[in-house]
Design a protein around this motif. Structure first.
Motif, mmCIF file in Angstrom:
data_model
loop_
_atom_site.group_PDB
_atom_site.id
_atom_site.type_symbol
_atom_site.label_atom_id
_atom_site.label_comp_id
_atom_site.label_asym_id
_atom_site.label_seq_id
_atom_site.Cartn_x
_atom_site.Cartn_y
_atom_site.Cartn_z
ATOM 1 N N LEU A 53 0.822 -1.210 0.000
ATOM 2 C CA LEU A 53 0.000 0.000 0.000
ATOM 3 C C LEU A 53 0.851 1.254 0.000
ATOM 4 O O LEU A 53 1.973 1.263 0.524
ATOM 5 C CB LEU A 53 -0.920 -0.001 1.219
ATOM 6 C CG LEU A 53 -2.040 -1.055 1.216
ATOM 7 C CD1 LEU A 53 -2.789 -1.023 2.540
ATOM 8 C CD2 LEU A 53 -2.996 -0.847 0.053
ATOM 9 N N PRO A 54 0.326 2.367 -0.564
ATOM 10 C CA PRO A 54 1.044 3.631 -0.522
ATOM 11 C C PRO A 54 1.354 4.029 0.914
ATOM 12 O O PRO A 54 0.565 3.733 1.816
ATOM 13 C CB PRO A 54 0.047 4.617 -1.151
ATOM 14 C CG PRO A 54 -0.891 3.759 -1.946
ATOM 15 C CD PRO A 54 -0.980 2.467 -1.215
ATOM 16 N N PRO A 55 2.528 4.657 1.138
ATOM 17 C CA PRO A 55 3.460 5.179 0.128
ATOM 18 C C PRO A 55 4.514 4.171 -0.327
ATOM 19 O O PRO A 55 5.490 4.557 -0.980
ATOM 20 C CB PRO A 55 4.123 6.346 0.869
ATOM 21 C CG PRO A 55 4.152 5.881 2.286
ATOM 22 C CD PRO A 55 2.889 5.099 2.496
ATOM 23 N N ALA A 56 4.350 2.883 -0.001
ATOM 24 C CA ALA A 56 5.306 1.868 -0.444
ATOM 25 C C ALA A 56 5.225 1.689 -1.958
ATOM 26 O O ALA A 56 4.223 2.019 -2.594
ATOM 27 C CB ALA A 56 5.012 0.549 0.250
ATOM 28 N N ARG A 57 6.289 1.154 -2.538
ATOM 29 C CA ARG A 57 6.289 0.794 -3.947
ATOM 30 C C ARG A 57 5.928 -0.681 -4.091
ATOM 31 O O ARG A 57 6.148 -1.476 -3.173
ATOM 32 C CB ARG A 57 7.662 1.047 -4.576
ATOM 33 C CG ARG A 57 8.007 2.532 -4.659
ATOM 34 C CD ARG A 57 9.342 2.744 -5.347
ATOM 35 N NE ARG A 57 9.636 4.149 -5.518
ATOM 36 C CZ ARG A 57 9.226 4.881 -6.552
ATOM 37 N NH1 ARG A 57 8.509 4.311 -7.512
ATOM 38 N NH2 ARG A 57 9.527 6.157 -6.640
ATOM 39 N N THR A 58 5.355 -1.024 -5.235
ATOM 40 C CA THR A 58 5.006 -2.419 -5.465
ATOM 41 C C THR A 58 5.258 -2.754 -6.925
ATOM 42 O O THR A 58 5.764 -1.937 -7.693
ATOM 43 C CB THR A 58 3.543 -2.692 -5.060
ATOM 44 O OG1 THR A 58 3.288 -4.094 -5.084
ATOM 45 C CG2 THR A 58 2.562 -1.986 -5.988
ATOM 46 N N THR A 59 4.907 -3.963 -7.343
ATOM 47 C CA THR A 59 5.102 -4.414 -8.722
ATOM 48 C C THR A 59 3.787 -4.955 -9.257
ATOM 49 O O THR A 59 2.886 -5.314 -8.492
ATOM 50 C CB THR A 59 6.158 -5.530 -8.793
ATOM 51 O OG1 THR A 59 5.655 -6.682 -8.069
ATOM 52 C CG2 THR A 59 7.481 -5.084 -8.179
#
Length: 390
Positions: A53-59
């Motif tokens: 989930l934001p603010p994390a980055r994902t793929t």
């Protein structure tokens, strides 16, 4: 029609299912509550969801995996609800899905994403599934929230004064039936979002929420931190407006704590709990509400509810249980109603509440095992909702 409403809110801790027997009689929708079941997300799945989930980055790989696994989790709860609450005779399942992003720029919503593929639900239950309910309102220029406003307005119709329905999930939202004027609905700000974030971070992940408000009750509100948090520009924006965990998350709170990082954890939790109470009460007063009917997970936090009662002062606060809808299941019942409206060709939005150009029939339909057999379109949209005993 027996309808199962599936919901996992912005606290993303569990999947709730409420089943209702819904009947349209003239301009009144009769709702007979059949009960609720709830299953927590598997710990591994919740951890993966939180990490994406934001603010994390994902793929995209992780989004695909989450879409599938959340769909399977929703399917398992739907099967249980059909078996335990509907005797295996559910006619329709309505899935809100799991909100993972709400795209807001300069007060306008450009998109919203709820994942949890409905195909898994249709395959497991055999029932048709209504899903992706928010996007149609966004496409019509609306905020895509609070969608429950149409249900709240039907439900509150006829009550004296200016009643307001309040949902205390991860984010708090308010629907106000404004007498002879236009109704209004909007997100007031965080409900449990910052409380949960603070608890998780400040206990090094040992706890994920403030059970029974115990931690906040031990702490003291820090006036300087509260003032800093109340400076958030979102609170001053006029409705309709929506927000989410894209704004109210741990890094946001950590930035507000700069220079005050020696505060005891209990004081931080008490302060963000007071923030919720204060911003909700300010919003209630701004729209002239004469009573507040609350539901959602926040109603199970006695410290938050006590702070809210104090902040509301002479405005009565009660829970939806007093009006026939269990507070823990009210939002799931609301989405069951939205799916019922969709199945009958009826709009599920109120433009005055979401800011859309026009009312919209919501959602996408995934057929069940027997294909897609919808009822005849209803001639009249309901204007009131009445709960009837089981």
């Amino acid at each position: 029609m027996r309808v199962i409403g599936l919901m996992s809110g912005t606290s993303h801790d569990a999947v709730d299912a409420a089943a209702a027997d819904l009947t349209l009689e003239g301009d009144t929708l009769l709702l007979r509550p059949l009960g609720m079941v709830s299953d927590p997300y598997p710990e591994e799945l919740r951890t993966a969801l939180t990490a994406a989930l934001p603010p994390a980055r994902t793929t995209m790989r992780e989004v695909c995996r989450l879409d599938t696994r959340i769909g399977q989790a929703f399917a398992a709860v739907a099967v249980r609800a059909d078996r335990e609450l509907c005797d295996g005779r559910a006619d329709l399942v309505v899935s809100h899905g799991q909100t993972v992003y709400h795209w807001v720029e300069r007060g306008r919503v450009h998109g919203t994403l709820q994942i949890g593929s409905p195909a898994w639900i249709a395959e497991a239950t055999g029932c048709p599934v209504v899903s992706d309910l928010r996007t149609r309102d966004v496409a019509a220029g609306g905020q895509g929230a609070p969608l429950v406003s149409v249900v709240d307005l039907m439900w509150l119709r006829g009550r004296p004064g200016t009643p307001a329905a309040l949902n205390l999930g991860g984010i708090a939202n308010l629907t106000v039936a404004a007498g002879t004027g236009d109704p209004v609905a909007f997100d007031t700000g965080p409900a449990n979002a910052l409380v949960d974030a603070a608890v998780h971070a400040l206990t090094d992940g040992r706890l994920d929420h403030d059970r029974d408000g115990v931690l906040a009750a031990r702490g003291h509100v820090d006036a300087a931190l509260l003032r800093r948090l109340l400076d958030e520009p979102y609170y001053a924006k006029p409705p309709p407006k929506t927000t989410g965990k894209e704004l109210f998350h741990w890094p946001y709170l950590r930035a507000a704590l700069a220079g005050r990082d020696r505060l005891p954890a209990e004081d931080v939790i008490a302060t963000v709990t007071r923030l919720t109470a204060r911003t909700v009460a300010d919003a209630v007063r701004s729209v002239g509400a004469s009573e507040v009917v609350a539901s959602g997970g926040g109603t199970r936090n006695p410290t938050l509810m006590a702070m809210l009662r104090t902040a509301l002062h002479d405005i009565p606060l009660r829970t939806s249980d007093a009006l026939g809808l269990p507070s823990a299941a009210k939002e799931s019942y609301a989405f069951a109603v939205l799916g019922f409206l969709t199945a009958h060709g009826l709009a599920g939005t109120v433009p005055a509440c979401t800011g859309a150009r026009r009312p919209s029939i919501l959602g996408s339909l995934t057929p069940g095992h027997r294909g897609l057999r919808l009822p005849e379109p209803a001639a009249v949209s309901p204007v009131r909702l009445r709960t009837v005993p089981v």
